[in-house]
Design a protein around this motif. Structure first.
Motif, PDB file in Angstrom:
ATOM      1  N   SER A   1       0.964  -0.962  -0.014  1.00  0.00           N
ATOM      2  CA  SER A   1       0.014  -0.034   0.100  1.00  0.00           C
ATOM      3  C   SER A   1       0.794   1.056  -0.059  1.00  0.00           C
ATOM      4  O   SER A   1       0.409   2.513  -0.478  1.00  0.00           O
ATOM      5  CB  SER A   1      -1.149  -0.164   1.216  1.00  0.00           C
ATOM      6  OG  SER A   1      -0.353   0.297   2.234  1.00  0.00           O
ATOM      7  N   LEU A   2       2.009   1.135   0.513  1.00  0.00           N
ATOM      8  CA  LEU A   2       2.952   2.229   0.275  1.00  0.00           C
ATOM      9  C   LEU A   2       4.131   2.245  -0.698  1.00  0.00           C
ATOM     10  O   LEU A   2       5.157   3.037  -0.516  1.00  0.00           O
ATOM     11  CB  LEU A   2       3.639   2.545   1.679  1.00  0.00           C
ATOM     12  CG  LEU A   2       2.704   2.640   2.783  1.00  0.00           C
ATOM     13  CD1 LEU A   2       3.174   2.936   4.145  1.00  0.00           C
ATOM     14  CD2 LEU A   2       2.026   4.189   2.403  1.00  0.00           C
ATOM     15  N   SER A   3       3.776   1.303  -1.499  1.00  0.00           N
ATOM     16  CA  SER A   3       4.747   0.974  -2.658  1.00  0.00           C
ATOM     17  C   SER A   3       4.590   2.054  -3.765  1.00  0.00           C
ATOM     18  O   SER A   3       5.560   1.982  -5.008  1.00  0.00           O
ATOM     19  CB  SER A   3       4.773  -0.323  -3.316  1.00  0.00           C
ATOM     20  OG  SER A   3       3.680  -0.439  -3.927  1.00  0.00           O
ATOM     21  N   SER A  44      -8.814   8.854  -6.676  1.00  0.00           N
ATOM     22  CA  SER A  44      -9.796   7.980  -6.049  1.00  0.00           C
ATOM     23  C   SER A  44      -9.051   6.611  -5.653  1.00  0.00           C
ATOM     24  O   SER A  44      -9.317   6.042  -4.976  1.00  0.00           O
ATOM     25  CB  SER A  44     -10.905   7.976  -6.968  1.00  0.00           C
ATOM     26  OG  SER A  44     -12.127   8.183  -5.951  1.00  0.00           O
ATOM     27  N   TYR A  45      -8.383   6.176  -7.026  1.00  0.00           N
ATOM     28  CA  TYR A  45      -7.923   4.772  -6.890  1.00  0.00           C
ATOM     29  C   TYR A  45      -6.870   4.572  -5.702  1.00  0.00           C
ATOM     30  O   TYR A  45      -6.843   3.727  -4.913  1.00  0.00           O
ATOM     31  CB  TYR A  45      -7.320   4.482  -8.362  1.00  0.00           C
ATOM     32  CG  TYR A  45      -6.356   3.400  -8.278  1.00  0.00           C
ATOM     33  CD1 TYR A  45      -6.920   1.854  -8.083  1.00  0.00           C
ATOM     34  CD2 TYR A  45      -5.005   3.287  -8.223  1.00  0.00           C
ATOM     35  CE1 TYR A  45      -6.124   0.993  -8.028  1.00  0.00           C
ATOM     36  CE2 TYR A  45      -4.221   2.206  -8.032  1.00  0.00           C
ATOM     37  CZ  TYR A  45      -4.882   1.072  -8.269  1.00  0.00           C
ATOM     38  OH  TYR A  45      -3.996  -0.250  -8.107  1.00  0.00           O
ATOM     39  N   LYS A  53      -6.900   3.090   2.033  1.00  0.00           N
ATOM     40  CA  LYS A  53      -8.025   2.931   2.634  1.00  0.00           C
ATOM     41  C   LYS A  53      -8.169   1.430   3.001  1.00  0.00           C
ATOM     42  O   LYS A  53      -8.216   0.958   4.134  1.00  0.00           O
ATOM     43  CB  LYS A  53      -9.368   3.308   2.153  1.00  0.00           C
ATOM     44  CG  LYS A  53     -10.578   3.629   3.300  1.00  0.00           C
ATOM     45  CD  LYS A  53     -11.647   4.447   3.015  1.00  0.00           C
ATOM     46  CE  LYS A  53     -12.322   3.643   1.576  1.00  0.00           C
ATOM     47  NZ  LYS A  53     -13.797   4.303   1.454  1.00  0.00           N
ATOM     48  N   GLU A  54      -8.231   0.516   1.804  1.00  0.00           N
ATOM     49  CA  GLU A  54      -8.341  -0.858   2.193  1.00  0.00           C
ATOM     50  C   GLU A  54      -7.306  -1.471   2.849  1.00  0.00           C
ATOM     51  O   GLU A  54      -7.635  -2.412   3.383  1.00  0.00           O
ATOM     52  CB  GLU A  54      -8.311  -1.553   0.827  1.00  0.00           C
ATOM     53  CG  GLU A  54      -9.873  -1.241   0.148  1.00  0.00           C
ATOM     54  CD  GLU A  54      -9.897  -1.516  -1.522  1.00  0.00           C
ATOM     55  OE1 GLU A  54      -8.841  -2.187  -2.079  1.00  0.00           O
ATOM     56  OE2 GLU A  54     -10.598  -1.116  -2.119  1.00  0.00           O
ATOM     57  N   THR A  73      -4.884   6.737   9.753  1.00  0.00           N
ATOM     58  CA  THR A  73      -5.328   6.054  11.030  1.00  0.00           C
ATOM     59  C   THR A  73      -4.101   5.785  11.925  1.00  0.00           C
ATOM     60  O   THR A  73      -2.968   6.292  11.507  1.00  0.00           O
ATOM     61  CB  THR A  73      -5.805   4.336  10.495  1.00  0.00           C
ATOM     62  OG1 THR A  73      -4.706   3.957   9.739  1.00  0.00           O
ATOM     63  CG2 THR A  73      -6.961   4.462   9.424  1.00  0.00           C
ATOM     64  N   LYS A  74      -4.372   5.078  12.863  1.00  0.00           N
ATOM     65  CA  LYS A  74      -3.338   4.958  13.914  1.00  0.00           C
ATOM     66  C   LYS A  74      -2.039   4.245  13.178  1.00  0.00           C
ATOM     67  O   LYS A  74      -0.696   4.442  13.310  1.00  0.00           O
ATOM     68  CB  LYS A  74      -3.613   3.981  15.009  1.00  0.00           C
ATOM     69  CG  LYS A  74      -3.966   4.949  16.215  1.00  0.00           C
ATOM     70  CD  LYS A  74      -4.296   4.025  17.595  1.00  0.00           C
ATOM     71  CE  LYS A  74      -5.248   4.632  18.428  1.00  0.00           C
ATOM     72  NZ  LYS A  74      -5.747   3.820  19.459  1.00  0.00           N
TER      73      LYS A  74
END
Lengths: 108, 108
Positions: free
Chosen positions: A39-41, A74-75, A81-82, A100-101
């Motif tokens: 997700s952070l790639s 949005s993507y 988010k997911e 989030t935390k």
DNA sequence: ATAGTAATTCAAATTATCTTGAAATGCTAA
DNA sequence: TTAGCATTTCAAGATAATTTGAATTACTAT
């Protein structure tokens, strides 16, 4: 199979290959970690995460700052988010995203 | 553009969009971070990193433990190596891989 | 009703990443 | 010098992620 000697001894001290395997995280944990990292790639997602760690923002302002197209934004928001890095809350006309935390742990 | 009111005020306190942009990491830093995360975005690579954090190993033992084909293993080792997570040292017949300081930071 | 704004969804095209098996490298021992 | 082992490289094919533009949803104000 032959094995370099110093390694062989160290491995035996840890209970052999069996012993080492027991010390490893489970497959599920490995999958989870890899998803978090995935997700952070992407640099844009890292940017968004850091942006939101400074200040919760509506999509329209994230768009203004990052200068990317709506659907692209949005993507990437959905990927973050997911994977539990950010969350969005409806506020009147807008959706305000914030970290989030978990996301905070990964912002710089 | 209209903006939700509470956000508007918070943003202004931080010097407006300009002010927020100044607080952001540079593009180069974002790219670097995303590359680091990419290197751990595959479960096999997370597994290898954690394995090597328990014990430095030759490729042949990593292969034995992970049960993947030579060329596949080599590919994933190279991704981890190129992103500074692990390093390999020749020792006689073998190459012994171990985690780097950076890699240690990301092992569980 | 109509138009406008905020944001998401969708399918198609593009690009990046991963897997595979075969071939290659380099080293060691018979 | 032939064979064998450890490891890497290569190119092809397979899979997955990203980008794009158009369409869609939902809400507001005219």
């Amino acid at each position: 199979m032959e094995i370099p000697d110093p390694i062989k001894k160290q491995v035996e001290k840890k209970g052999g290959l069996e012993g080492i395997i027991k010390l490893m995280p489970e497959e599920g944990e490995l999958r989870l970690q890899s998803k978090i990292h995935h997700s952070l790639s992407d640099p844009l997602r890292v940017k968004i995460l850091n942006l939101l760690s400074i200040q919760p923002l509506c999509v329209c302002l994230i768009k203004e700052i990052t200068e990317v197209a709506d659907s692209k934004l949005s993507y990437h928001l959905s990927v973050l988010k997911e994977n539990g890095m950010i969350e969005g809350e409806e506020q009147g006309n807008w959706i305000i995203y914030k970290t989030t935390k978990l996301g905070d742990k990964f912002s710089l």
